[in-house]
Write a protein that holds these residues in place. Sequence first.
Motif, PDB file in Angstrom:
ATOM      1  N   PRO A  37     -60.336  58.657 -30.302  1.00 40.85           N
ATOM      2  CA  PRO A  37     -59.361  57.891 -29.518  1.00 40.85           C
ATOM      3  C   PRO A  37     -59.745  56.423 -29.452  1.00 40.85           C
ATOM      4  O   PRO A  37     -60.898  56.091 -29.209  1.00 40.85           O
ATOM      5  CB  PRO A  37     -59.407  58.544 -28.137  1.00 40.85           C
ATOM      6  N   TRP A  38     -58.773  55.545 -29.676  1.00 44.30           N
ATOM      7  CA  TRP A  38     -59.021  54.115 -29.625  1.00 44.30           C
ATOM      8  C   TRP A  38     -59.172  53.678 -28.173  1.00 44.30           C
ATOM      9  O   TRP A  38     -58.504  54.196 -27.278  1.00 44.30           O
ATOM     10  CB  TRP A  38     -57.868  53.337 -30.253  1.00 44.30           C
ATOM     11  N   ALA A  39     -60.045  52.732 -27.945  1.00 44.64           N
ATOM     12  CA  ALA A  39     -60.199  52.098 -26.635  1.00 44.64           C
ATOM     13  C   ALA A  39     -60.674  50.676 -26.882  1.00 44.64           C
ATOM     14  O   ALA A  39     -61.284  50.384 -27.917  1.00 44.64           O
ATOM     15  CB  ALA A  39     -61.202  52.845 -25.775  1.00 44.64           C
ATOM     16  N   LYS A  40     -60.399  49.800 -25.936  1.00 40.71           N
ATOM     17  CA  LYS A  40     -60.876  48.425 -26.054  1.00 40.71           C
ATOM     18  C   LYS A  40     -62.405  48.448 -26.107  1.00 40.71           C
ATOM     19  O   LYS A  40     -63.043  49.205 -25.397  1.00 40.71           O
ATOM     20  CB  LYS A  40     -60.404  47.622 -24.844  1.00 40.71           C
ATOM     21  N   ASP A  41     -62.969  47.636 -26.952  1.00 44.06           N
ATOM     22  CA  ASP A  41     -64.426  47.503 -27.103  1.00 44.06           C
ATOM     23  C   ASP A  41     -65.117  48.748 -27.660  1.00 44.06           C
ATOM     24  O   ASP A  41     -66.296  48.972 -27.397  1.00 44.06           O
ATOM     25  CB  ASP A  41     -65.083  47.089 -25.782  1.00 44.06           C
ATOM     26  N   ILE A  42     -64.414  49.561 -28.426  1.00 46.00           N
ATOM     27  CA  ILE A  42     -65.046  50.691 -29.099  1.00 46.00           C
ATOM     28  C   ILE A  42     -65.950  50.127 -30.208  1.00 46.00           C
ATOM     29  O   ILE A  42     -65.637  49.091 -30.789  1.00 46.00           O
ATOM     30  CB  ILE A  42     -63.979  51.655 -29.669  1.00 46.00           C
ATOM     31  N   PHE A  43     -67.096  50.771 -30.443  1.00 53.32           N
ATOM     32  CA  PHE A  43     -68.000  50.280 -31.486  1.00 53.32           C
ATOM     33  C   PHE A  43     -68.747  51.433 -32.142  1.00 53.32           C
ATOM     34  O   PHE A  43     -68.772  52.544 -31.629  1.00 53.32           O
ATOM     35  CB  PHE A  43     -68.974  49.223 -30.937  1.00 53.32           C
ATOM     36  N   ALA A  44     -69.327  51.142 -33.300  1.00 54.78           N
ATOM     37  CA  ALA A  44     -70.038  52.153 -34.086  1.00 54.78           C
ATOM     38  C   ALA A  44     -71.425  51.653 -34.460  1.00 54.78           C
ATOM     39  O   ALA A  44     -71.600  50.468 -34.756  1.00 54.78           O
ATOM     40  CB  ALA A  44     -69.252  52.469 -35.356  1.00 54.78           C
ATOM     41  N   VAL A  45     -72.390  52.571 -34.436  1.00 54.40           N
ATOM     42  CA  VAL A  45     -73.752  52.288 -34.900  1.00 54.40           C
ATOM     43  C   VAL A  45     -74.263  53.516 -35.651  1.00 54.40           C
ATOM     44  O   VAL A  45     -73.765  54.619 -35.461  1.00 54.40           O
ATOM     45  CB  VAL A  45     -74.719  51.944 -33.746  1.00 54.40           C
ATOM     46  N   ARG A  46     -75.252  53.317 -36.491  1.00 60.75           N
ATOM     47  CA  ARG A  46     -75.887  54.430 -37.196  1.00 60.75           C
ATOM     48  C   ARG A  46     -76.971  55.031 -36.308  1.00 60.75           C
ATOM     49  O   ARG A  46     -77.694  54.327 -35.620  1.00 60.75           O
ATOM     50  CB  ARG A  46     -76.545  53.943 -38.478  1.00 60.75           C
ATOM     51  N   ALA A  47     -77.087  56.359 -36.360  1.00 62.38           N
ATOM     52  CA  ALA A  47     -78.130  57.065 -35.614  1.00 62.38           C
ATOM     53  C   ALA A  47     -79.269  57.432 -36.551  1.00 62.38           C
ATOM     54  O   ALA A  47     -79.065  57.640 -37.744  1.00 62.38           O
ATOM     55  CB  ALA A  47     -77.557  58.318 -34.971  1.00 62.38           C
TER      56      ALA A  47
END
Length: 159
Positions: A37-47
């Motif tokens: 689900p999209w949300a303002k300030d969504i972000f992705a990082v590698r684990a």
Amino acid sequence: MAVESFRVACGEAISVSDVDRDELEKPGRAIVPKGIPWAKDIFAVRARGGSMEPMIVDDPWCIFHAHVIGTRRHRYVLVEDQSKIGGDRYTLKRYESRKIYLEDGTWEHEDILLHPLNPGYPVIRLEPGGTYRICGWFVGTVPELQRVKPPRYESIEEE
């Protein structure tokens, strides 16, 4: 969706200095993957690491919502430990806290624990007086992201 350059640990908190340069992702933008689900300030990082197995295996993209309000209890959170030299140390764990209720009706944390899912890893206790920040709530993982290049605009000289 923003793509961050740092790695998040599924184990003890790690920082950029704990990771080889070729392991760091280039920051930028990506399309929010299907099912997230999209949300303002969504972000992705590698684990990186195995403390959150079997839910999160080593090296997926983890998606987080930033600035979520409400209780953190029992949620999977991205925690930044700013109390150590070098700062910018991150880990992903299940948040648990115990509170003490005071006579004036307020409360304070007695204990904050970060629990791994893998029983082979220790629980992390956040030290009283430490400087920690909850950066986001875990939404899910995806194996790949579709990056988006920023638009390039050429200037047109006026005549």
